[in-house]
Design a protein around this motif. Structure first.
Motif, short mmCIF file in Angstrom:
data_model
loop_
_atom_site.label_atom_id
_atom_site.label_comp_id
_atom_site.label_asym_id
_atom_site.label_seq_id
_atom_site.Cartn_x
_atom_site.Cartn_y
_atom_site.Cartn_z
N GLY A 120 0.82 -1.21 0.00
CA GLY A 120 0.00 0.00 0.00
C GLY A 120 0.85 1.26 0.00
O GLY A 120 0.52 2.24 -0.70
N THR A 121 1.94 1.24 0.75
CA THR A 121 2.83 2.40 0.79
C THR A 121 3.57 2.55 -0.54
O THR A 121 3.73 3.66 -1.06
N VAL A 122 4.01 1.43 -1.09
CA VAL A 122 4.68 1.47 -2.40
C VAL A 122 3.75 2.08 -3.44
O VAL A 122 4.14 2.98 -4.20
N ARG A 123 2.50 1.65 -3.46
CA ARG A 123 1.53 2.18 -4.44
C ARG A 123 1.31 3.67 -4.25
O ARG A 123 1.24 4.42 -5.24
N ALA A 124 1.26 4.13 -3.02
CA ALA A 124 1.03 5.56 -2.76
C ALA A 124 2.19 6.40 -3.28
O ALA A 124 1.98 7.48 -3.85
N VAL A 125 3.41 5.94 -3.08
CA VAL A 125 4.58 6.69 -3.57
C VAL A 125 4.62 6.68 -5.09
O VAL A 125 4.89 7.70 -5.73
N VAL A 126 4.34 5.53 -5.68
CA VAL A 126 4.30 5.44 -7.15
C VAL A 126 3.22 6.35 -7.72
O VAL A 126 3.43 7.05 -8.72
N ASP A 127 2.09 6.39 -7.06
CA ASP A 127 0.99 7.26 -7.51
C ASP A 127 1.38 8.74 -7.42
O ASP A 127 0.80 9.59 -8.12
N ALA A 128 2.35 9.05 -6.55
CA ALA A 128 2.84 10.43 -6.44
C ALA A 128 3.88 10.74 -7.52
O ALA A 128 4.40 11.86 -7.57
N GLU A 150 5.27 -12.26 -1.81
CA GLU A 150 5.55 -10.90 -1.38
C GLU A 150 6.19 -10.09 -2.51
O GLU A 150 5.81 -8.94 -2.75
N ALA A 151 7.11 -10.71 -3.22
CA ALA A 151 7.75 -10.03 -4.34
C ALA A 151 6.74 -9.70 -5.43
O ALA A 151 6.75 -8.60 -6.01
N ARG A 152 5.86 -10.62 -5.71
CA ARG A 152 4.83 -10.38 -6.74
C ARG A 152 3.88 -9.26 -6.33
O ARG A 152 3.45 -8.46 -7.16
N GLN A 153 3.55 -9.20 -5.04
CA GLN A 153 2.67 -8.13 -4.56
C GLN A 153 3.35 -6.77 -4.68
O GLN A 153 2.70 -5.78 -5.04
N LEU A 154 4.65 -6.72 -4.39
CA LEU A 154 5.38 -5.45 -4.52
C LEU A 154 5.47 -5.02 -5.98
O LEU A 154 5.34 -3.84 -6.30
N ALA A 156 3.27 -5.81 -8.30
CA ALA A 156 1.91 -5.40 -8.66
C ALA A 156 1.58 -4.02 -8.11
O ALA A 156 0.79 -3.27 -8.71
N ALA A 157 2.19 -3.65 -6.97
CA ALA A 157 1.96 -2.34 -6.37
C ALA A 157 2.70 -1.24 -7.12
O ALA A 157 2.47 -0.05 -6.85
N ALA A 178 10.50 -15.08 -10.52
CA ALA A 178 9.05 -14.94 -10.38
C ALA A 178 8.52 -13.57 -10.80
O ALA A 178 7.32 -13.42 -11.04
N VAL A 179 9.40 -12.55 -10.83
CA VAL A 179 8.97 -11.19 -11.17
C VAL A 179 9.74 -10.69 -12.38
O VAL A 179 10.84 -11.16 -12.69
N SER A 180 9.15 -9.71 -13.06
CA SER A 180 9.79 -9.17 -14.27
C SER A 180 10.73 -8.01 -13.96
O SER A 180 11.56 -7.65 -14.78
N ILE A 181 10.59 -7.40 -12.76
CA ILE A 181 11.46 -6.28 -12.39
C ILE A 181 12.76 -6.81 -11.78
O ILE A 181 12.80 -7.93 -11.28
#
Length: 244
Positions: A120-128, A150-154, A156-157, A178-181
């Motif tokens: 949730g915090t990651v998404r808020a910063v990205v949205d900024a 956990e990595a996939r959720q981050l 996705a955020a 497991a993740v593309s980043i």
């Protein structure tokens, strides 16, 4: 000289090229690391303990880390600069983290900020509008499936990069796949990740503790500095002329 971007780091993962990062806190170190060709310079909250003699990294304030971030940003002309959100804002909730991230980007010159891995915090910063280097931790007691999720959720955020600490070869390889980043690591990292971040002080053996250390470094700057200062003292006390 083309500036390293978030997209460039992500492209390095796709191309199978390892990302090289250095943790640095000052202009001269940033300039040298930048000339060497590192891809990422991370301004860590470890600046408090490693540069200012504070007992823990939790002592570092936003104003203090801003000073370090500004110095590194002036020195890094190619490498991407990331700066840690310090303990105070990190413990004060998502709005405080977003506010700190904006200041680090606008005032400090950071192209990315490191945030503890709360989606949730990651998404808020990205949205900024600020790219996020999300930190999360492994460990023998954490199931592999939990770390992968956990990595996939981050990702996705909206995280652009992951700092997987204490990964280990099995979990590290699984998460990186497991993740593309890009998934890189400092403490406990290794070749099983998409890259490595190393504290500059450790890489060059800088700091009083390295004078008598037998640990591997690429050069022992502390020992060389001790020898140089001792030679300076001897020259001045002997009345020798020192050029420059």
């Amino acid at each position: 000289m083309e500036r390293v971007t978030v997209a460039a780091l992500q492209g390095m993962k796709r191309d199978g090229k390892k990302i090289v990062g250095i943790v640095a806190y000052d202009y001269p170190t940033a300039r040298i690391a930048d000339r060497a060709g590192v891809d990422l310079i991370s301004v860590g909250d470890s600046v408090g303990a490693n540069l200012w003699g504070q007992p823990t990294e939790t002592e570092v304030t936003l104003e203090e880390i801003l000073l370090a971030c500004k110095a590194v940003s002036r020195g890094a002309r190619r490498a991407l600069v990331s700066c840690d959100i310090p303990h105070g804002p990190a413990q004060s909730g998502t709005p405080a983290v977003v506010s700190a991230a904006i200041r680090l980007a606008q005032e400090g010159g950071a192209a990315m900020v490191k945030v503890l891995g709360v989606p949730g915090t990651v998404r808020a910063v990205v949205d900024a509008g600020i790219p996020v280097f999300a930190e999360f931790h492994g460990g023998a007691d954490i199931p592999l499936g939990t770390l992968v999720e956990e990595a996939r959720q981050l990702e996705a955020a909206g995280a652009a990069l992951l700092d997987f600490r204490h990964s280990g070869p099995e979990a590290g390889a699984a998460v990186a796949k497991a993740v593309s980043i890009p998934v890189i690591g400092g403490l406990g990292g290794g070749p099983w990740l998409d890259g490595r971040v190393r504290l500059a002080h450790t890489a060059i053996g800088f700091g009083e503790k390295w004078i008598d250390s037998t640990a591997d470094t690429y050069v022992n700057t502390a020992r060389l500095s001790l020898q140089a200062f001792s030679a300076l003292i001897a020259d001045v006390r002997a009345g020798r002329q020192i050029k420059g």
